[in-house]
Design a protein around this motif. Sequence first.
Motif, PDB file in Angstrom:
ATOM      1  N   PRO A   1      -8.265   0.015  -0.354  1.00  0.00           N
ATOM      2  CA  PRO A   1      -9.510   0.737  -1.402  1.00  0.00           C
ATOM      3  C   PRO A   1     -10.548   0.682  -0.723  1.00  0.00           C
ATOM      4  CG  PRO A   1      -8.339  -0.733  -2.675  1.00  0.00           C
ATOM      5  CD  PRO A   1      -7.670  -1.109  -1.510  1.00  0.00           C
TER       6      PRO A   1
ATOM      7  N   LYS B   1      -3.493  -3.660   9.682  1.00  0.00           N
ATOM      8  CA  LYS B   1      -2.491  -4.406  10.182  1.00  0.00           C
ATOM      9  C   LYS B   1      -0.949  -4.019   9.705  1.00  0.00           C
ATOM     10  CE  LYS B   1      -2.704  -8.288   7.367  1.00  0.00           C
ATOM     11  NZ  LYS B   1      -3.134  -9.809   7.105  1.00  0.00           N
TER      12      LYS B   1
ATOM     13  N   ARG C   1      -0.242  -1.377  -6.947  1.00  0.00           N
ATOM     14  CA  ARG C   1      -0.880  -1.094  -5.642  1.00  0.00           C
ATOM     15  C   ARG C   1       0.007  -0.388  -4.796  1.00  0.00           C
ATOM     16  NH1 ARG C   1      -5.684  -4.115  -5.226  1.00  0.00           N
ATOM     17  NH2 ARG C   1      -5.705  -3.085  -3.068  1.00  0.00           N
TER      18      ARG C   1
ATOM     19  N   ILE D   1      -6.227  -6.810  13.809  1.00  0.00           N
ATOM     20  CA  ILE D   1      -7.353  -7.342  14.618  1.00  0.00           C
ATOM     21  C   ILE D   1      -7.209  -8.893  14.554  1.00  0.00           C
ATOM     22  CG2 ILE D   1      -9.723  -7.273  14.813  1.00  0.00           C
ATOM     23  CD1 ILE D   1      -9.537  -4.429  13.013  1.00  0.00           C
TER      24      ILE D   1
ATOM     25  N   ASP E   1     -11.560  -5.470   5.704  1.00  0.00           N
ATOM     26  CA  ASP E   1     -10.186  -6.161   5.906  1.00  0.00           C
ATOM     27  C   ASP E   1      -9.808  -7.270   4.917  1.00  0.00           C
ATOM     28  OD1 ASP E   1     -12.231  -7.420   7.440  1.00  0.00           O
ATOM     29  OD2 ASP E   1     -10.956  -8.297   8.821  1.00  0.00           O
ATOM     30  N   GLY E   2     -10.501  -7.144   3.987  1.00  0.00           N
ATOM     31  CA  GLY E   2      -9.799  -8.022   2.604  1.00  0.00           C
ATOM     32  C   GLY E   2     -10.417  -9.503   2.491  1.00  0.00           C
TER      33      GLY E   2
ATOM     34  N   SER F   1      -4.240 -16.894  -7.273  1.00  0.00           N
ATOM     35  CA  SER F   1      -3.771 -16.294  -8.192  1.00  0.00           C
ATOM     36  C   SER F   1      -1.980 -15.895  -7.933  1.00  0.00           C
ATOM     37  CB  SER F   1      -4.089 -14.959  -8.618  1.00  0.00           C
ATOM     38  OG  SER F   1      -4.906 -14.977  -9.821  1.00  0.00           O
TER      39      SER F   1
ATOM     40  N   TRP G   1      -2.239 -12.579 -17.535  1.00  0.00           N
ATOM     41  CA  TRP G   1      -2.489 -11.143 -18.127  1.00  0.00           C
ATOM     42  C   TRP G   1      -0.881 -10.625 -18.041  1.00  0.00           C
ATOM     43  CZ3 TRP G   1      -4.171 -12.659 -12.974  1.00  0.00           C
ATOM     44  CH2 TRP G   1      -3.295 -11.942 -11.894  1.00  0.00           C
TER      45      TRP G   1
ATOM     46  N   PHE H   1      -1.795 -14.965  -4.015  1.00  0.00           N
ATOM     47  CA  PHE H   1      -3.235 -14.477  -3.081  1.00  0.00           C
ATOM     48  C   PHE H   1      -4.350 -14.835  -3.623  1.00  0.00           C
ATOM     49  CE2 PHE H   1      -5.371 -11.553  -0.396  1.00  0.00           C
ATOM     50  CZ  PHE H   1      -4.817 -11.335   0.563  1.00  0.00           C
TER      51      PHE H   1
ATOM     52  N   LEU I   1      -8.635 -14.721  -4.712  1.00  0.00           N
ATOM     53  CA  LEU I   1      -9.706 -13.711  -4.852  1.00  0.00           C
ATOM     54  C   LEU I   1     -11.018 -14.291  -4.750  1.00  0.00           C
ATOM     55  CD1 LEU I   1      -7.340 -13.645  -7.515  1.00  0.00           C
ATOM     56  CD2 LEU I   1      -8.888 -11.855  -8.492  1.00  0.00           C
TER      57      LEU I   1
ATOM     58  N   THR J   1     -17.386  -5.043   3.207  1.00  0.00           N
ATOM     59  CA  THR J   1     -17.334  -4.058   1.881  1.00  0.00           C
ATOM     60  C   THR J   1     -15.764  -4.765   1.417  1.00  0.00           C
ATOM     61  OG1 THR J   1     -15.601  -2.704   3.280  1.00  0.00           O
ATOM     62  CG2 THR J   1     -17.799  -1.919   3.041  1.00  0.00           C
TER      63      THR J   1
ATOM     64  N   ILE K   1     -15.583  -9.470  -6.018  1.00  0.00           N
ATOM     65  CA  ILE K   1     -14.671  -9.385  -7.267  1.00  0.00           C
ATOM     66  C   ILE K   1     -15.326 -10.101  -8.727  1.00  0.00           C
ATOM     67  CG2 ILE K   1     -12.565 -10.505  -8.037  1.00  0.00           C
ATOM     68  CD1 ILE K   1     -11.209 -10.081  -5.560  1.00  0.00           C
TER      69      ILE K   1
ATOM     70  N   GLY L   1     -11.624 -10.415 -12.953  1.00  0.00           N
ATOM     71  CA  GLY L   1     -10.904 -10.380 -11.566  1.00  0.00           C
ATOM     72  C   GLY L   1     -10.885  -9.076 -10.944  1.00  0.00           C
TER      73      GLY L   1
ATOM     74  N   GLY M   1     -11.663  -6.175  -8.680  1.00  0.00           N
ATOM     75  CA  GLY M   1     -12.240  -6.008  -7.380  1.00  0.00           C
ATOM     76  C   GLY M   1     -12.190  -4.554  -6.681  1.00  0.00           C
TER      77      GLY M   1
HETATM   78  C1  LIG Z   1      -3.491 -11.793  -8.114  1.00  0.00           C
HETATM   79  C2  LIG Z   1      -4.862 -10.750  -8.020  1.00  0.00           C
HETATM   80  C3  LIG Z   1      -4.966  -9.870  -9.205  1.00  0.00           C
HETATM   81  C4  LIG Z   1      -5.973  -8.953  -8.921  1.00  0.00           C
HETATM   82  N1  LIG Z   1      -6.073  -8.085 -10.045  1.00  0.00           N
HETATM   83  C5  LIG Z   1      -6.772  -7.291  -9.901  1.00  0.00           C
HETATM   84  C6  LIG Z   1      -6.986  -6.139 -10.712  1.00  0.00           C
HETATM   85  O1  LIG Z   1      -6.106  -6.110 -12.023  1.00  0.00           O
HETATM   86  N2  LIG Z   1      -7.756  -5.083 -10.855  1.00  0.00           N
HETATM   87  C7  LIG Z   1      -8.747  -4.969  -9.872  1.00  0.00           C
HETATM   88  O2  LIG Z   1      -9.504  -4.278  -9.721  1.00  0.00           O
HETATM   89  N3  LIG Z   1      -8.617  -5.932  -8.771  1.00  0.00           N
HETATM   90  C8  LIG Z   1      -7.917  -7.139  -8.966  1.00  0.00           C
HETATM   91  N4  LIG Z   1      -7.727  -7.860  -7.832  1.00  0.00           N
HETATM   92  C9  LIG Z   1      -8.623  -7.907  -6.705  1.00  0.00           C
HETATM   93  C10 LIG Z   1      -8.238  -6.745  -5.570  1.00  0.00           C
HETATM   94  O3  LIG Z   1      -6.900  -6.703  -5.245  1.00  0.00           O
HETATM   95  C11 LIG Z   1      -9.046  -6.682  -4.443  1.00  0.00           C
HETATM   96  O4  LIG Z   1     -10.600  -6.846  -4.953  1.00  0.00           O
HETATM   97  C12 LIG Z   1      -9.090  -5.272  -3.673  1.00  0.00           C
HETATM   98  O5  LIG Z   1      -7.721  -5.296  -3.293  1.00  0.00           O
HETATM   99  C13 LIG Z   1     -10.117  -5.197  -2.650  1.00  0.00           C
HETATM  100  O6  LIG Z   1      -9.895  -4.182  -1.782  1.00  0.00           O
HETATM  101  P1  LIG Z   1     -10.005  -4.265  -0.401  1.00  0.00           P
HETATM  102  O7  LIG Z   1      -9.837  -2.901   0.169  1.00  0.00           O
HETATM  103  O8  LIG Z   1     -11.532  -4.803  -0.031  1.00  0.00           O
HETATM  104  O9  LIG Z   1      -9.012  -5.416   0.353  1.00  0.00           O
HETATM  105  P2  LIG Z   1      -7.353  -5.129   0.636  1.00  0.00           P
HETATM  106  O10 LIG Z   1      -7.109  -4.511  -0.704  1.00  0.00           O
HETATM  107  O11 LIG Z   1      -6.997  -6.461   0.670  1.00  0.00           O
HETATM  108  O12 LIG Z   1      -7.173  -4.241   1.722  1.00  0.00           O
HETATM  109  C14 LIG Z   1      -7.559  -4.924   2.896  1.00  0.00           C
HETATM  110  C15 LIG Z   1      -6.718  -4.382   4.048  1.00  0.00           C
HETATM  111  O13 LIG Z   1      -7.073  -4.675   5.316  1.00  0.00           O
HETATM  112  C16 LIG Z   1      -5.810  -5.148   6.075  1.00  0.00           C
HETATM  113  N5  LIG Z   1      -6.155  -5.996   7.013  1.00  0.00           N
HETATM  114  C17 LIG Z   1      -6.345  -7.338   6.639  1.00  0.00           C
HETATM  115  N6  LIG Z   1      -6.644  -8.020   7.695  1.00  0.00           N
HETATM  116  C18 LIG Z   1      -6.478  -7.283   8.930  1.00  0.00           C
HETATM  117  C19 LIG Z   1      -6.715  -7.541  10.196  1.00  0.00           C
HETATM  118  N7  LIG Z   1      -6.809  -8.793  10.787  1.00  0.00           N
HETATM  119  N8  LIG Z   1      -6.494  -6.515  10.984  1.00  0.00           N
HETATM  120  C20 LIG Z   1      -6.311  -5.268  10.533  1.00  0.00           C
HETATM  121  N9  LIG Z   1      -6.014  -4.920   9.193  1.00  0.00           N
HETATM  122  C21 LIG Z   1      -6.238  -5.981   8.305  1.00  0.00           C
HETATM  123  C22 LIG Z   1      -4.778  -5.266   5.009  1.00  0.00           C
HETATM  124  O14 LIG Z   1      -3.475  -4.971   5.610  1.00  0.00           O
HETATM  125  C23 LIG Z   1      -5.445  -4.380   3.732  1.00  0.00           C
HETATM  126  O15 LIG Z   1      -4.496  -3.006   3.840  1.00  0.00           O
HETATM  127  C24 LIG Z   1      -6.632  -8.969  -7.793  1.00  0.00           C
HETATM  128  C25 LIG Z   1      -6.420  -9.869  -6.720  1.00  0.00           C
HETATM  129  C26 LIG Z   1      -5.449 -10.650  -6.904  1.00  0.00           C
HETATM  130  C27 LIG Z   1      -5.165 -11.407  -5.693  1.00  0.00           C
END
Ligand SMILES: Cc1cc2nc3c(=O)[nH]c(=O)nc-3n(C[C@H](O)[C@H](O)[C@H](O)COP(=O)(O)OP(=O)(O)OC[C@H]3O[C@@H](n4cnc5c(N)ncnc54)[C@H](O)[C@@H]3O)c2cc1C
Length: 388
Positions: free
Chosen positions: A23, A44, A110, A135, A164-165, A187, A217, A274, A276, A293, A300, A305, A307
């Motif tokens: 996202p 990735k 998701r 990466i 990248d999370g 979690s 939940w 995973f 948080l 970002t 989060i 929770g 994010g």
């Molecule tokens: C169990 C659990 C429950 C949750 N419940 C909720 C909820 O209900 N509602 C909510 O809003 N949030 C929730 N969250 C939090 C939410 O999942 C995250 O905050 C959100 O996904 C963050 O988005 P992001 O784009 O920062 O990272 P991500 O969604 O993790 O995306 C990161 C991307 O980077 C890529 N990536 C990672 N490392 C590399 C690398 N080295 N090279 C290239 N690509 C890479 C991954 O493949 C991925 O596509 C929850 C989290 C967990 C673990």
Amino acid sequence: MVMPELPTKTGSQYDLIISGAGPAGCMAALALRESGLKVCLIDKATFPRDKVCGDAIPGRAVKALFSLHPEFEARFNVFKPKLSTRKTALHYKNRDISFDWVGAAYTSARIDFDNFLFELTQEFAKTEIHTDCHITSVQKENEGFSLATKHGQTFTCKMLIGADGAHSVIAKQLATRTIDRLNHVGSVRAYYANIQGLDPNTTEVFFDKRYLPSYMWVFPLPGNTANVGFGMLSDTIVKRKVNLKKVFYEFIEETPLLKHRLANATQTSALEGFGLPLGATDVTISGTRYLLTGDAASLIDPISGDGIGNAMLSGKLAAEQAIRCFESNDFSAEFIKEYDRLLFSRIGSELKTHYYARRILAGAPMLLDAVFRAAGNPLLKKLIQKGL
Ligand SMILES: Cc1cc2nc3c(=O)[nH]c(=O)nc-3n(C[C@H](O)[C@H](O)[C@H](O)COP(=O)(O)OP(=O)(O)OC[C@H]3O[C@@H](n4cnc5c(N)ncnc54)[C@H](O)[C@@H]3O)c2cc1C
């Protein structure tokens, strides 16, 4: 927006690279679609890809998306695999309270929601996209960065957005990020079908005094399915040597209402875990030529929770800051700090309040009894709802 003529390089050299197409990354790419910059988005995974989550899509996430272009709102409105959630029900010690939400909120698995964003990015962002591209390291260079991948490719850029999370390579290597177990939750979640009494418009939360402020939940999803999950502070998991997967099933077994409602339900996925990284305002989220970002920036909400909303908002603000950097030809850490200021002016006090609320509840679980008592009073209930 009309951008000055910008020098770009060919091959695998870019003005800006976004690491991660979740996202946060897709939102940044979409927000850069008219910038004139040569942008590359790298992930990735190959899409559709799953992400362990509760699948609740907060109103802030869709608001951020809609703010970019009315067409994105129209696309989301016809995006089918989602439910609109209007209520949250809390269950504790045989008592229930529920809150009606004023703003829009959704649930969507998701694998579907992230693919929706990814396809929108493919269609609208003038971005080169590389998937299945892991990466492994980032190297500072004179005028930017060089990124190396698992398959031996090299990408260079003048500016970098780390999206990248939770295990961000960019945050680890540029901002020396490590896991703060006191502000990090571990979690697990699984999908279930046919849970009894599931209301498609209500997200549900179950407390048990042994695990407060943690909770289980049950979030409804289309097709009479639900995302069921449980999380706990990583510090507690380590100190008490908690087996989270075992606790997940014990929690269901020992909570009469949950046990009853799941008695004839089917678990349709593996129980997966995973981390948080909870939001804090004292972590590094930017520096010379880079911005972090979403989970890479630890954004989060410490109570809910959630994010995804903060990930998308930060992706948008990071993109806007990057555009300002290229327009002013200023990539200094001081100039980029404007991103931190704008982001935390939007979400900083919320993160802080929820961080302390979580700590207070952990130290004084009896407060939850008070919350349930106060919720009997309509005025106090309104105040609690505002605080959440
Ligand atoms: C169990 C659990 C429950 C949750 N419940 C909720 C909820 O209900 N509602 C909510 O809003 N949030 C929730 N969250 C939090 C939410 O999942 C995250 O905050 C959100 O996904 C963050 O988005 P992001 O784009 O920062 O990272 P991500 O969604 O993790 O995306 C990161 C991307 O980077 C890529 N990536 C990672 N490392 C590399 C690398 N080295 N090279 C290239 N690509 C890479 C991954 O493949 C991925 O596509 C929850 C989290 C967990 C673990």
